[in-house]
Enzyme design. Structure first.
Site, mmCIF file in Angstrom:
data_model
loop_
_atom_site.group_PDB
_atom_site.id
_atom_site.type_symbol
_atom_site.label_atom_id
_atom_site.label_comp_id
_atom_site.label_asym_id
_atom_site.label_seq_id
_atom_site.Cartn_x
_atom_site.Cartn_y
_atom_site.Cartn_z
ATOM 1 N N HIS A 24 -7.017 -5.932 2.035
ATOM 2 C CA HIS A 24 -5.858 -5.409 2.758
ATOM 3 C C HIS A 24 -5.301 -6.541 3.624
ATOM 4 O O HIS A 24 -6.073 -7.212 4.331
ATOM 5 C CB HIS A 24 -6.265 -4.281 3.709
ATOM 6 C CG HIS A 24 -6.817 -3.053 3.058
ATOM 7 N ND1 HIS A 24 -6.078 -1.897 2.899
ATOM 8 C CD2 HIS A 24 -8.042 -2.783 2.549
ATOM 9 C CE1 HIS A 24 -6.824 -0.973 2.326
ATOM 10 N NE2 HIS A 24 -8.022 -1.475 2.099
ATOM 11 N N ASP A 34 0.840 -1.194 0.000
ATOM 12 C CA ASP A 34 0.000 0.000 0.000
ATOM 13 C C ASP A 34 0.879 1.250 0.000
ATOM 14 O O ASP A 34 1.912 1.303 0.668
ATOM 15 C CB ASP A 34 -0.909 -0.007 1.242
ATOM 16 C CG ASP A 34 -2.056 0.977 1.126
ATOM 17 O OD1 ASP A 34 -3.201 0.532 0.970
ATOM 18 O OD2 ASP A 34 -1.792 2.207 1.175
ATOM 19 N N ILE A 35 0.459 2.253 -0.729
ATOM 20 C CA ILE A 35 1.241 3.485 -0.855
ATOM 21 C C ILE A 35 1.259 4.282 0.453
ATOM 22 O O ILE A 35 2.177 5.082 0.685
ATOM 23 C CB ILE A 35 0.683 4.340 -2.030
ATOM 24 C CG1 ILE A 35 1.731 5.305 -2.556
ATOM 25 C CG2 ILE A 35 -0.587 5.080 -1.632
ATOM 26 C CD1 ILE A 35 1.380 5.921 -3.894
ATOM 27 N N HIS A 37 -10.389 -5.161 -3.414
ATOM 28 C CA HIS A 37 -9.051 -5.406 -2.866
ATOM 29 C C HIS A 37 -9.163 -5.867 -1.434
ATOM 30 O O HIS A 37 -10.045 -5.454 -0.693
ATOM 31 C CB HIS A 37 -8.179 -4.157 -2.956
ATOM 32 C CG HIS A 37 -8.805 -2.910 -2.406
ATOM 33 N ND1 HIS A 37 -9.742 -2.186 -3.110
ATOM 34 C CD2 HIS A 37 -8.644 -2.272 -1.224
ATOM 35 C CE1 HIS A 37 -10.116 -1.143 -2.391
ATOM 36 N NE2 HIS A 37 -9.478 -1.174 -1.226
ATOM 37 N N GLU A 56 -12.306 3.463 -0.892
ATOM 38 C CA GLU A 56 -11.870 4.576 -1.745
ATOM 39 C C GLU A 56 -11.685 4.155 -3.190
ATOM 40 O O GLU A 56 -11.954 4.925 -4.103
ATOM 41 C CB GLU A 56 -10.538 5.143 -1.233
ATOM 42 C CG GLU A 56 -10.646 5.876 0.090
ATOM 43 C CD GLU A 56 -9.270 6.218 0.646
ATOM 44 O OE1 GLU A 56 -8.267 6.077 -0.073
ATOM 45 O OE2 GLU A 56 -9.229 6.622 1.826
ATOM 46 N N VAL A 57 -11.142 2.969 -3.382
ATOM 47 C CA VAL A 57 -10.848 2.509 -4.738
ATOM 48 C C VAL A 57 -11.864 1.441 -5.111
ATOM 49 O O VAL A 57 -11.969 0.404 -4.430
ATOM 50 C CB VAL A 57 -9.406 1.949 -4.839
ATOM 51 C CG1 VAL A 57 -9.124 1.472 -6.262
ATOM 52 C CG2 VAL A 57 -8.392 3.005 -4.414
ATOM 53 N N ASN A 115 -12.734 -3.300 2.856
ATOM 54 C CA ASN A 115 -13.700 -2.211 2.974
ATOM 55 C C ASN A 115 -14.688 -2.317 1.818
ATOM 56 O O ASN A 115 -14.278 -2.493 0.668
ATOM 57 C CB ASN A 115 -12.972 -0.858 2.932
ATOM 58 C CG ASN A 115 -12.129 -0.628 4.163
ATOM 59 O OD1 ASN A 115 -12.541 -0.954 5.268
ATOM 60 N ND2 ASN A 115 -10.941 -0.071 3.978
HETATM 61 P P1 5GP Z 1 -9.844 1.378 0.543
HETATM 62 O O1 5GP Z 1 -10.133 2.536 1.441
HETATM 63 O O2 5GP Z 1 -10.483 1.545 -0.823
HETATM 64 O O3 5GP Z 1 -10.180 0.069 1.194
HETATM 65 O O4 5GP Z 1 -8.279 1.347 0.369
HETATM 66 C C1 5GP Z 1 -7.606 1.824 -0.764
HETATM 67 C C2 5GP Z 1 -6.146 1.729 -0.453
HETATM 68 O O5 5GP Z 1 -5.416 1.942 -1.659
HETATM 69 C C3 5GP Z 1 -5.643 2.769 0.559
HETATM 70 O O6 5GP Z 1 -5.064 2.105 1.666
HETATM 71 C C4 5GP Z 1 -4.627 3.595 -0.240
HETATM 72 O O7 5GP Z 1 -3.513 3.998 0.517
HETATM 73 C C5 5GP Z 1 -4.247 2.641 -1.366
HETATM 74 N N1 5GP Z 1 -3.842 3.288 -2.598
HETATM 75 C C6 5GP Z 1 -4.495 4.273 -3.253
HETATM 76 N N2 5GP Z 1 -3.842 4.620 -4.377
HETATM 77 C C7 5GP Z 1 -2.757 3.816 -4.433
HETATM 78 C C8 5GP Z 1 -1.689 3.694 -5.386
HETATM 79 O O8 5GP Z 1 -1.607 4.383 -6.397
HETATM 80 N N3 5GP Z 1 -0.740 2.762 -5.118
HETATM 81 C C9 5GP Z 1 -0.791 1.971 -4.003
HETATM 82 N N4 5GP Z 1 0.180 1.075 -3.839
HETATM 83 N N5 5GP Z 1 -1.783 2.050 -3.097
HETATM 84 C C10 5GP Z 1 -2.748 2.978 -3.317
#
Ligand code: 5GP
Length: 122
Positions: A106, A33-34, A104, A99-100, A91
């Site tokens: 985690h 994760d970034i 996915h 968010e994405v 999530n």
């Molecule tokens: P969500 O809130 O959708 O469950 O988590 C999305 C995750 O994607 C977050 O933890 C965020 O830091 C990670 N993320 C978003 N953009 C990028 C990216 O461009 N590269 C990587 N490696 N992680 C990302």
């Protein structure tokens, strides 16, 4: 909601955006994760176009589902996470702050991860 083929994870799968790759096979890609929330914070994503855990679990063929979860387990094994334990979390939707919009998982590890949900919220 329809799947956006230009979401950030779709672009990572296509190699348009770099990632710090941990594992890849025909079903899944895993990368760090970034913005890590734990000493180990890896994202495991299916190669197919699925919005969320909900969408994936409902719509993915059995082979894709088995392949994805086996890949996630291989990631945990490859990183040696089983001995001390880890948390797998998906999530899903607005209240979970997804968010994405590409499914996915985690994987968090590398320290005592504490209770699952902060006290006071339940
Ligand atoms: P969500 O809130 O959708 O469950 O988590 C999305 C995750 O994607 C977050 O933890 C965020 O830091 C990670 N993320 C978003 N953009 C990028 C990216 O461009 N590269 C990587 N490696 N992680 C990302």
């Amino acid at each position: 909601m329809t799947y956006d083929p230009n979401n950030i994870f779709a672009r990572i799968i296509r190699g348009e955006i770099p990632c710090n790759k941990v594992y890849e096979d025909e079903y899944a890609l895993a990368f760090h994760d970034i913005a890590p929330q734990a000493p180990v914070h890896v994202l495991v994503i299916p190669k197919g176009e699925y919005l969320s855990f909900d969408d994936f679990s409902k719509s993915a063929p059995a082979e894709a589902m088995a392949g994805f979860y086996r890949a996630a387990q291989k990631v945990a094994e490859q990183l040696g996470l089983q001995e001390k334990g880890y948390r797998a979390l998906a999530n899903t939707g607005a209240d979970a702050h997804q968010e994405v919009m590409h499914y996915h998982l985690h994987l968090f590890a590398g320290c005592d991860l504490g209770s699952m949900i902060k006290k006071g919220l339940v």
